[in-house]
Design an enzyme around this catalytic site. Structure first.
Site, PDB file in Angstrom:
ATOM      1  N   GLU A   1      38.631  56.599  41.524  1.00  4.59           N
ATOM      2  CA  GLU A   1      38.218  57.139  40.234  1.00  4.59           C
ATOM      3  C   GLU A   1      36.707  56.932  40.148  1.00  4.59           C
ATOM      4  O   GLU A   1      36.236  55.817  40.384  1.00  4.59           O
ATOM      5  CB  GLU A   1      38.905  56.388  39.081  1.00  4.59           C
ATOM      6  CG  GLU A   1      38.522  56.971  37.726  1.00  4.59           C
ATOM      7  CD  GLU A   1      39.016  56.140  36.542  1.00  4.59           C
ATOM      8  OE1 GLU A   1      39.450  54.989  36.741  1.00  4.59           O
ATOM      9  OE2 GLU A   1      38.953  56.657  35.407  1.00  4.59           O
TER      10      GLU A   1
ATOM     11  N   ARG B   1      46.618  44.595  47.582  1.00  3.40           N
ATOM     12  CA  ARG B   1      45.170  44.723  47.542  1.00  3.40           C
ATOM     13  C   ARG B   1      44.513  43.478  48.134  1.00  3.40           C
ATOM     14  O   ARG B   1      45.129  42.413  48.227  1.00  3.40           O
ATOM     15  CB  ARG B   1      44.696  44.912  46.113  1.00  3.40           C
ATOM     16  CG  ARG B   1      44.832  43.616  45.270  1.00  3.40           C
ATOM     17  CD  ARG B   1      44.068  43.725  43.988  1.00  3.40           C
ATOM     18  NE  ARG B   1      44.576  44.881  43.282  1.00  3.40           N
ATOM     19  CZ  ARG B   1      43.799  45.826  42.720  1.00  3.40           C
ATOM     20  NH1 ARG B   1      42.557  45.732  42.733  1.00  3.40           N
ATOM     21  NH2 ARG B   1      44.308  46.850  42.100  1.00  3.40           N
TER      22      ARG B   1
ATOM     23  N   LYS C   1      36.885  45.800  38.287  1.00  2.00           N
ATOM     24  CA  LYS C   1      35.774  46.654  37.883  1.00  2.00           C
ATOM     25  C   LYS C   1      35.156  46.156  36.581  1.00  2.00           C
ATOM     26  O   LYS C   1      33.954  46.196  36.393  1.00  2.00           O
ATOM     27  CB  LYS C   1      36.269  48.089  37.685  1.00  2.00           C
ATOM     28  CG  LYS C   1      36.271  48.917  38.959  1.00  2.00           C
ATOM     29  CD  LYS C   1      36.655  50.352  38.666  1.00  2.00           C
ATOM     30  CE  LYS C   1      36.917  51.117  39.959  1.00  2.00           C
ATOM     31  NZ  LYS C   1      37.433  52.464  39.700  1.00  2.00           N
TER      32      LYS C   1
END
Length: 574
Positions: A38, A263, A273
């Site tokens: 994204e 992850r 983020k």
RNA sequence: UGCCCGAUGGUGUAAUGGCAACACACUUGGUUUUGGUCCAAGCAUUCUAGGUUCGAGUCCUAGUCGGGCAACCA
């Protein structure tokens, strides 16, 4: 052959799935993956692992990997991020060729598919508020209750949805929902929202749309459109897989397979983020590419090589276990590479002046030969000037050295690398008691660093001639956080309490050997006995060079000192 | 107290029913004109309890612990 010693190469669970698919002739054995960021932030080391995985798998199986921007939320996404992401993927060494896509490319198709689902009776427009919908969804232990709008007619739904698209309503007035199962134990199947009204311009489609698809209604179909065979994502999307499959099945379109892996988590590192953004915005670091940041641009500026990150990523492996990888592994991957490739130089970070008292005042230029890289003879040699006044590292002298200290002290003899043996016979202190100058004698017979009489010295020091030195600023980095797990804070604490106040040390008085005046941007150098360094891509100039320490060399002396300190502290406590 | 996923040295992974292996980290020793590199050695009751089997880290059942899920984020 009865050679059983040949080990089968081990395959991870994703490769296993692919191997099985290919054996069964699924998709004609084709492998097509994608990396779907994204564009709302900078890529970090966790993304690097995903990039290496997706592009690596494609490479490995002779397939393809797309770069696709998942830009379904105009409120958060910006072109600035698109550009940085492309730069980072390229830098890591991967190529999406002509396969650059955007989820926003598919907005019309997605809209048509939404209409199809409405017509099939599989979707409806809900006019409840956000709060009402949330409330009616129930909880993990209580089933949801149907919205009063759940049984609207197809015609009414079609009309409302079209008017949503036409911009007749304000944000939040209606949403389009999939009609699945409000009692599902899987929360994501409780009539998930497919479209919301967002009267906001999109970075690519501008004002064309005022309704935007949610992730769940966009991602799987985007994969499908692109013919993705294996759609690899992280573990938190596991619960979404039934929904991913549901849309594909109801639409009757090409069915990619979603596969989830764990992850990457790294010690002394945050990769959320939100937290990264906070570090930048609150000024705890100097921007996204601050060399202390775990962003790809941060690592790049710090001096990490793409190949070291790729190797690290590969060696870390792929599983469904949510663990924490030791940052030391990444550092090891870098050191292993740079040890073989980086040319050696001498640089003094914290200079201490040494006067060679018996060295002639009016000596001719004394050039000594130094090996550029003992690991690679092809890198050749260079000349390093010696002189009466030189600098050595402050740490390399002790007034009252302990037994195992192999460096310089009063009356001790050491070797200056590639130069001479010197013996210290005096030192000068300033008013505060700091040692500011050493007086040493040298042995001309040891030129080059060997004593013809065969005598040995324990220590070898790096040095730089004072009159020839290049002045520079050197930035030494340490972990950004003091705790392995930055989120491990005592009750009432904040993760930022774990920020390491000494993560950056700026040395403004470094002395470099002359050849470093021609240091190349983007090239890694080993400063002997110290670590690997590179020019800072942002702040370094020809007049005022700035070097970053990428990673230190392993230092068993420092480790030993730390051990002894810990022992002493332990005794005090005990 | 619903559903989904997971559990192998300090850490990350391997072993695909047959001697628990590799890397990193750590410790010790050797080599060395970088206290680097390199070399050698040390470092595990495979979460627990049952079951299947000649044989289980692996298969089955139950439990324990850990992670994820109740955005009109992705």
């Amino acid at each position: 052959m009865d050679d059983t010693s040949d080990k089968k190469p081990s395959v991870n669970f994703i490769e296993e799935i692919i191997n099985t698919d290919r054996a069964n002739g699924k998709h004609d054995g084709r492998v097509h993956t994608r990396f779907p960021p994204e564009p709302n932030g900078y890529l970090h080391i966790g993304h690097a692992k995903s990039i290496c995985l997706n592009f690596g798998l494609a490479e490995q199986y002779g397939g393809k990997c797309n770069l696709r921007f998942d830009d379904t939320n105009p409120a958060k996404e910006e072109t600035e991020y698109v550009d940085s992401i492309m730069e980072d993927v390229r830098w890591l060494g991967f190529d999406w060729e002509d396969r650059l896509f955007y989820a926003s490319d598919y907005f019309q198709q997605l809209y048509d598919w939404a209409v199809q689902l409405i017509e099939q009776g599989d979707a409806y427009v809900d006019s409840c508020s956000l709060e009402e919908i949330r409330e009616m969804r129930g909880t993990v232990t209580k089933p949801g209750t149907p919205s009063p709008h759940r049984e609207r007619s197809v015609a009414e739904n079609l009309d409302l949805f079209e008017r949503m698209k036409n911009g007749e309503f304000k944000d939040g007035a209606h949403v389009l929902r999939a009609k699945i199962d409000l009692a599902s134990p899987n929360m994501t199947m409780r009539d998930p929202v497919m479209y919301r009204i967002l009267n906001a311009p999109h970075h690519r489609t501008g004002d064309t749309w005022c309704i935007y698809p949610m992730y769940d209604f966009a991602h799987g179909q985007s994969d499908s459109i692109e013919g993705i065979t294996h759609s690899i994502c992280t573990l938190e999307f596991e619960n979404h897989r039934p929904l991913y499959d549901w849309f594909i099945q109801k639409l009757g379109i090409f069915a990619p397979q979603q596969i989830e892996f764990a992850r990457l988590n790294l010690t002394y590192t945050v990769t959320s983020k939100r937290k990264l953004l906070e570090l930048v915005q609150e000024g705890h670091v100097h921007g996204w590419d601050d060399p202390r940041m775990p962003t790809i641009c941060g690592f790049r500026r710090r001096g990490y090589t793409p190949s070291s990150i790729r190797k690290f990523s590969k060696e870390t492996g792929v599983t469904k276990f949510n663990g924490v990888t030791d940052l030391a592994r990444l550092e090891n991957s870098l050191r292993e590479e740079l040890n073989k490739t980086a040319e050696r130089r001498m640089a003094v970070l914290n200079p201490l002046k040494v006067v060679i008292t018996n060295y002639p005042e009016d000596a001719d230029e004394d050039l000594l030969e130094a090996v550029n890289n003992p690991e690679n003879p092809d890198d050749g040699v260079r000349q390093v000037p010696f002189a009466k006044e030189i600098y050595i590292e402050q740490d390399d002298f002790m007034e009252d050295p302990p037994k195992k200290f192999f460096r310089l002290g009063p009356g001790r003899e050491v070797r200056l690398r590639y130069a001479y043996f010197i013996t210290c016979h005096d030192f000068v202190k300033d008013d505060d008691g700091n040692i500011v100058e050493l007086h040493c004698t040298y042995d001309p017979a040891t030129r080059g660093g060997d004593a013809p009489d065969g005598r040995k010295v324990k220590g070898t020091l790096h040095w730089v001639s004072a009159e020839h030195a290049v002045e520079a600023e050197v930035r030494v980095y340490d972990h950004l956080f003091t705790e392995e797990d930055p989120n491990d804070v005592p009750e009432g604490g904040d993760w930022k309490d774990n920020l390491n106040p000494e993560s950056l040390t700026v040395l403004t008085d470094a002395k470099l050997e002359p050849s470093l005046g021609d240091a190349e941007m983007g090239k890694n150098y080993q400063f002997e006995r110290l670590g690997y360094f590179c020019l800072d891509s942002k702040d370094s100039t020809a007049e005022a060079p700035v070097f970053n320490r990428t990673v230190s060399l392993k230092d068993s002396w420092a480790r030993k000192q730390k051990q002894q300190q810990n022992k002493k502290q332990g005794k005090k406590k005990g």
